[in-house]
Design a protein around this motif. Structure first.
Motif, short mmCIF file in Angstrom:
data_model
loop_
_atom_site.label_atom_id
_atom_site.label_comp_id
_atom_site.label_asym_id
_atom_site.label_seq_id
_atom_site.Cartn_x
_atom_site.Cartn_y
_atom_site.Cartn_z
N LYS A 1 17.95 -9.15 -11.47
CA LYS A 1 19.24 -9.20 -12.15
C LYS A 1 19.45 -10.55 -12.82
N ALA B 1 15.75 -7.29 -6.06
CA ALA B 1 16.68 -6.76 -7.06
C ALA B 1 17.60 -7.86 -7.59
N TRP C 1 25.87 -12.12 -10.01
CA TRP C 1 24.56 -11.64 -10.44
C TRP C 1 23.63 -11.45 -9.24
N GLY D 1 23.46 -7.40 -7.62
CA GLY D 1 22.11 -6.85 -7.73
C GLY D 1 21.55 -6.40 -6.40
#
Length: 247
Positions: free
Chosen positions: A142, A138, A118, A122
Motif C-alpha cells: 500500500k 499488504a 496507509w 492496508g
C-alpha cells in the motif's frame, strides 16, 4: 486518538444485554414445557449493535475471532463467541492499566489504530484474521502504491523507487524527488534524505521481501508483526508529508 473507554464499554454492555438469553413467559392460562431460550433484543437491534461491537473488538482484541472459543452448537445462541469476546474486551478496557501496573509492565503500548492510514488500512482485514505476516506485506504494498501515485511513476517500485525518490540529486525529467525539507545544501537535509532512503530499503528488502515468502516461513508472532508494521508506518508518514520536487 485513543479509544473512548466509557463509550466503548457502554456499547459492549448494550450488546451483552441485547444478547442475554431468557425463557419467554408462557401465555396466560397456558403451560408450555420447553427448553428453548431467546435473546432479549430483536435480531435487528442485535445485528446493528454487533456492527459497532465488532469494530471495538478489533481494536481491543484484534485476534478475537481465532482466540475466543466459538461453540460448535450455535442453535442455542449464535452470538456466543461475540458475547465472550465482549466480556473479555470490557475487562481489558476496565482493568488493563491496573493489570499492567500490578504485573510490573506499565510501559507504553503501541496501538495499530494510531499508525498512518496507509499502513493500517492496508493491513487491517488480514490482521483481524490472524494473518500477520501477510498483513505486513499488504501494508508495504500500500505504501509503495501511494508513493507511486504521489510521484506519478509506474516504471519503478519499492527499493528502487524510494532510492530515486529520496536521492539528494536534483530532479530529472520523469524522476521527481520527495523532499522532507527544502534543499538548503545543509547536513540536516542530506541526513534526512539518506535516512528515509535507508528506512525504505529496510522496509522492502528486510521486511516486505522475506514476508512475501510466507509459505516457507512460520507465521509472525503478533508483537513482532506490530513492530514491523510500525516501521512501515514511519515510512508512510514521511512519504505523506514530503513535498514533490520536479524538474
Amino acid at each position: 486518538m485513543g479509544i473512548d473507554i466509557p463509550w466503548a464499554r457502554a456499547e459492549l454492555a448494550n450488546f451483552l444485554q441485547l444478547t442475554d438469553l431468557y425463557r419467554r413467559p408462557d401465555p396466560p392460562g397456558v403451560s408450555i414445557i420447553s427448553s428453548q431460550l431467546s435473546n432479549r433484543g430483536s435480531l435487528a437491534d442485535i445485528v446493528a449493535s454487533a456492527h459497532v461491537v465488532e469494530q471495538i473488538l478489533e481494536r481491543v482484541l484484534p485476534d478475537w475471532r481465532t482466540t475466543v472459543p466459538n461453540a460448535r452448537n450455535r442453535t442455542t445462541n449464535r452470538w456466543c463467541q461475540h458475547r465472550e469476546a465482549a466480556q473479555r474486551a470490557d475487562a481489558a478496557l476496565q482493568r488493563d492499566a491496573e493489570v499492567r501496573e500490578k504485573l510490573g509492565d506499565n510501559a507504553p503500548q503501541l496501538s495499530a489504530g494510531t499508525f498512518h492510514p496507509w499502513a493500517w488500512e492496508g493491513a487491517h482485514s488480514l490482521w483481524a484474521s490472524g494473518h500477520f505476516r501477510e498483513a505486513v506485506t499488504a501494508a508495504a504494498r500500500k505504501v509503495n502504491a501511494e508513493a507511486q501515485n504521489k510521484l506519478g511513476r509506474r516504471d519503478v517500485s519499492e527499493t528502487n523507487l524510494f532510492k530515486q525518490a529520496f536521492s539528494t540529486d536534483a530532479p530529472k525529467p520523469g524522476q521527481p524527488r520527495l523532499r522532507l525539507q527544502a534543499d538548503d545544501g545543509g547536513d540536516t537535509f542530506r541526513s534526512r534524505q539518506r535516512g528515509a532512503m535507508a528506512l525504505a530499503e529496510a522496509c522492502f528488502a528486510g521486511i516486505r521481501n522475506p514476508n512475501s515468502h510466507e509459505d516457507a516461513l512460520p507465521e509472525l508472532p503478533e508483537h513482532e508483526a506490530l513492530e514491523q508494521l510500525a516501521t512501515i508506518s514511519v515510512l508512510a508518514r514521511w512519504v505523506a508529508v514530503a513535498t514533490v520536487e520536479s524538474a
